[in-house]
Design a protein around this motif. Structure first.
Motif, PDB file in Angstrom:
ATOM      1  N   CYS A   1      -2.444  34.077   9.985  1.00  0.00           N
ATOM      2  CA  CYS A   1      -1.103  34.245  10.542  1.00  0.00           C
ATOM      3  C   CYS A   1      -1.055  34.032  12.050  1.00  0.00           C
ATOM      4  CB  CYS A   1      -0.583  35.648  10.212  1.00  0.00           C
ATOM      5  SG  CYS A   1      -0.448  35.972   8.453  1.00  0.00           S
ATOM      6  N   ILE A   2      -2.046  34.517  12.758  1.00  0.00           N
ATOM      7  CA  ILE A   2      -2.008  34.427  14.221  1.00  0.00           C
ATOM      8  C   ILE A   2      -2.679  33.151  14.724  1.00  0.00           C
ATOM      9  CG2 ILE A   2      -2.799  35.514  16.371  1.00  0.00           C
ATOM     10  CD1 ILE A   2      -2.333  38.216  14.981  1.00  0.00           C
ATOM     11  N   GLU A   3      -3.934  32.918  14.280  1.00  0.00           N
ATOM     12  CA  GLU A   3      -4.675  31.757  14.776  1.00  0.00           C
ATOM     13  C   GLU A   3      -4.350  30.477  14.014  1.00  0.00           C
ATOM     14  OE1 GLU A   3      -8.854  32.703  15.054  1.00  0.00           O
ATOM     15  OE2 GLU A   3      -8.426  34.608  16.047  1.00  0.00           O
ATOM     16  N   LYS A   4      -3.591  30.597  12.923  1.00  0.00           N
ATOM     17  CA  LYS A   4      -3.125  29.451  12.123  1.00  0.00           C
ATOM     18  C   LYS A   4      -4.254  28.600  11.542  1.00  0.00           C
ATOM     19  CE  LYS A   4       1.159  30.427  13.108  1.00  0.00           C
ATOM     20  NZ  LYS A   4       1.899  31.240  12.190  1.00  0.00           N
ATOM     21  N   LYS A   5      -5.365  29.239  11.176  1.00  0.00           N
ATOM     22  CA  LYS A   5      -6.453  28.517  10.515  1.00  0.00           C
ATOM     23  C   LYS A   5      -6.080  28.305   9.056  1.00  0.00           C
ATOM     24  CE  LYS A   5     -10.164  30.490  13.340  1.00  0.00           C
ATOM     25  NZ  LYS A   5     -11.358  31.353  13.321  1.00  0.00           N
ATOM     26  N   SER A   6      -6.647  27.279   8.453  1.00  0.00           N
ATOM     27  CA  SER A   6      -6.396  27.039   7.025  1.00  0.00           C
ATOM     28  C   SER A   6      -7.222  28.023   6.203  1.00  0.00           C
ATOM     29  CB  SER A   6      -6.771  25.608   6.651  1.00  0.00           C
ATOM     30  OG  SER A   6      -8.176  25.461   6.650  1.00  0.00           O
ATOM     31  N   MET A   7      -6.833  28.202   4.959  1.00  0.00           N
ATOM     32  CA  MET A   7      -7.572  29.088   4.060  1.00  0.00           C
ATOM     33  C   MET A   7      -8.998  28.591   3.854  1.00  0.00           C
ATOM     34  SD  MET A   7      -4.696  30.120   1.283  1.00  0.00           S
ATOM     35  CE  MET A   7      -3.075  29.588   1.769  1.00  0.00           C
ATOM     36  N   GLU A   8      -9.148  27.276   3.800  1.00  0.00           N
ATOM     37  CA  GLU A   8     -10.482  26.691   3.636  1.00  0.00           C
ATOM     38  C   GLU A   8     -11.373  27.007   4.829  1.00  0.00           C
ATOM     39  OE1 GLU A   8      -7.602  24.798   3.397  1.00  0.00           O
ATOM     40  OE2 GLU A   8      -7.505  24.780   1.208  1.00  0.00           O
TER      41      GLU A   8
ATOM     42  N   GLU B   1     -12.133  31.877  -1.444  1.00  0.00           N
ATOM     43  CA  GLU B   1     -10.843  31.318  -1.037  1.00  0.00           C
ATOM     44  C   GLU B   1      -9.679  31.892  -1.855  1.00  0.00           C
ATOM     45  OE1 GLU B   1      -8.734  26.981  -0.568  1.00  0.00           O
ATOM     46  OE2 GLU B   1     -10.918  27.078  -0.397  1.00  0.00           O
ATOM     47  N   LYS B   2      -9.928  32.239  -3.114  1.00  0.00           N
ATOM     48  CA  LYS B   2      -8.859  32.820  -3.938  1.00  0.00           C
ATOM     49  C   LYS B   2      -8.398  34.158  -3.366  1.00  0.00           C
ATOM     50  CE  LYS B   2     -10.254  30.700  -8.283  1.00  0.00           C
ATOM     51  NZ  LYS B   2     -10.749  30.928  -9.638  1.00  0.00           N
ATOM     52  N   SER B   3      -9.339  34.951  -2.860  1.00  0.00           N
ATOM     53  CA  SER B   3      -8.986  36.245  -2.251  1.00  0.00           C
ATOM     54  C   SER B   3      -8.152  36.036  -0.996  1.00  0.00           C
ATOM     55  CB  SER B   3     -10.252  37.032  -1.901  1.00  0.00           C
ATOM     56  OG  SER B   3     -11.019  37.272  -3.053  1.00  0.00           O
ATOM     57  N   ILE B   4      -8.539  35.057  -0.208  1.00  0.00           N
ATOM     58  CA  ILE B   4      -7.791  34.750   1.007  1.00  0.00           C
ATOM     59  C   ILE B   4      -6.385  34.290   0.647  1.00  0.00           C
ATOM     60  CG2 ILE B   4      -7.663  33.189   3.000  1.00  0.00           C
ATOM     61  CD1 ILE B   4     -10.784  33.215   2.931  1.00  0.00           C
ATOM     62  N   ARG B   5      -6.292  33.429  -0.357  1.00  0.00           N
ATOM     63  CA  ARG B   5      -4.991  32.897  -0.786  1.00  0.00           C
ATOM     64  C   ARG B   5      -4.074  34.032  -1.251  1.00  0.00           C
ATOM     65  NH1 ARG B   5      -4.584  27.926  -1.455  1.00  0.00           N
ATOM     66  NH2 ARG B   5      -6.707  27.603  -2.146  1.00  0.00           N
ATOM     67  N   LEU B   6      -4.614  35.006  -1.967  1.00  0.00           N
ATOM     68  CA  LEU B   6      -3.828  36.134  -2.461  1.00  0.00           C
ATOM     69  C   LEU B   6      -3.210  36.918  -1.302  1.00  0.00           C
ATOM     70  CD1 LEU B   6      -3.069  37.943  -4.956  1.00  0.00           C
ATOM     71  CD2 LEU B   6      -5.118  39.247  -4.409  1.00  0.00           C
ATOM     72  N   VAL B   7      -4.010  37.241  -0.304  1.00  0.00           N
ATOM     73  CA  VAL B   7      -3.505  37.993   0.848  1.00  0.00           C
ATOM     74  C   VAL B   7      -2.556  37.121   1.672  1.00  0.00           C
ATOM     75  CG1 VAL B   7      -4.157  39.259   2.933  1.00  0.00           C
ATOM     76  CG2 VAL B   7      -5.567  39.455   0.879  1.00  0.00           C
ATOM     77  N   ALA B   8      -2.885  35.864   1.835  1.00  0.00           N
ATOM     78  CA  ALA B   8      -2.029  34.952   2.609  1.00  0.00           C
ATOM     79  C   ALA B   8      -0.646  34.827   1.962  1.00  0.00           C
ATOM     80  CB  ALA B   8      -2.695  33.584   2.730  1.00  0.00           C
TER      81      ALA B   8
ATOM     82  N   VAL C   1      -7.367  38.075   7.278  1.00  0.00           N
ATOM     83  CA  VAL C   1      -6.399  37.031   6.953  1.00  0.00           C
ATOM     84  C   VAL C   1      -5.255  37.036   7.964  1.00  0.00           C
ATOM     85  CG1 VAL C   1      -4.733  36.236   5.225  1.00  0.00           C
ATOM     86  CG2 VAL C   1      -7.008  36.979   4.514  1.00  0.00           C
ATOM     87  N   PHE C   2      -4.781  38.206   8.336  1.00  0.00           N
ATOM     88  CA  PHE C   2      -3.683  38.261   9.300  1.00  0.00           C
ATOM     89  C   PHE C   2      -4.094  37.617  10.613  1.00  0.00           C
ATOM     90  CE2 PHE C   2      -1.058  40.229  12.593  1.00  0.00           C
ATOM     91  CZ  PHE C   2       0.202  39.986  12.076  1.00  0.00           C
ATOM     92  N   GLN C   3      -5.250  37.994  11.136  1.00  0.00           N
ATOM     93  CA  GLN C   3      -5.709  37.448  12.422  1.00  0.00           C
ATOM     94  C   GLN C   3      -5.936  35.940  12.348  1.00  0.00           C
ATOM     95  OE1 GLN C   3      -6.116  38.863  15.483  1.00  0.00           O
ATOM     96  NE2 GLN C   3      -6.666  36.835  16.237  1.00  0.00           N
ATOM     97  N   ASN C   4      -6.646  35.504  11.313  1.00  0.00           N
ATOM     98  CA  ASN C   4      -7.053  34.102  11.255  1.00  0.00           C
ATOM     99  C   ASN C   4      -5.995  33.172  10.676  1.00  0.00           C
ATOM    100  OD1 ASN C   4     -10.078  33.872  12.084  1.00  0.00           O
ATOM    101  ND2 ASN C   4      -9.874  35.788  10.961  1.00  0.00           N
TER     102      ASN C   4
END
Length: 135
Positions: free
Chosen positions: A102-109, A119-126, A97-100
């Motif tokens: 925060c750094i690469e600015k990709k959407s959670m989707e 996606e819920k797991s990604i959203r939690l960390v994001a 999540v940090f790489q994609n």
């Protein structure tokens, strides 16, 4: 008379093998041994330890006064491996999540689709990163 069989509830197909093995070992333990393990877990979580080294989990096994059954030792070793696996997976998810995000600015989707992660797991960390890094 003690029953010869146990009935487990339906379990998810994708449940890790270590978890299934832990459930099976736990089910085979005597009720006294099950209670001792539950007490050990309760004691280590009820004090709201902020430092992992303050818990019995960091030692790897409960402090039982008498000789420990080999099934209990096997259960404890599996529990230790499972906790280690969960920590490793959490670190991997955090790095992903940090790489994609925060750094690469990709959407959670996008991250969810690209890496086949819920996606819920990604959203939690994001959200954690958003809150603590002021993104």
């Amino acid at each position: 008379m003690k029953p010869k069989y146990i009935q487990l509830p339906p379990l998810p197909l994708d449940m890790p093998a270590e978890v299934l093995e832990m459930i099976w070992l736990y089910a085979q333990l005597s009720s006294e041994e099950q209670e001792r393990i539950r007490d050990f877990i309760r004691r280590n979580f009820e004090n709201d330890h902020k430092n992992f080294h303050d818990t019995g989990f960091s030692k790897g096994s409960p402090d039982f006064d008498e000789e420990v059954n080999t099934d209990v030792e096997e259960f404890i070793n599996l529990m230790r491996k499972m906790v280690g696996t969960l920590i490793a997976q959490s670190c991997e998810m955090s790095a992903l999540v940090f790489q994609n995000y925060c750094i690469e600015k990709k959407s959670m989707e996008e991250i969810s689709e690209e890496f086949d992660v819920d996606e819920k797991s990604i959203r939690l960390v994001a959200r954690y990163y958003e809150k603590n890094l002021k993104l």
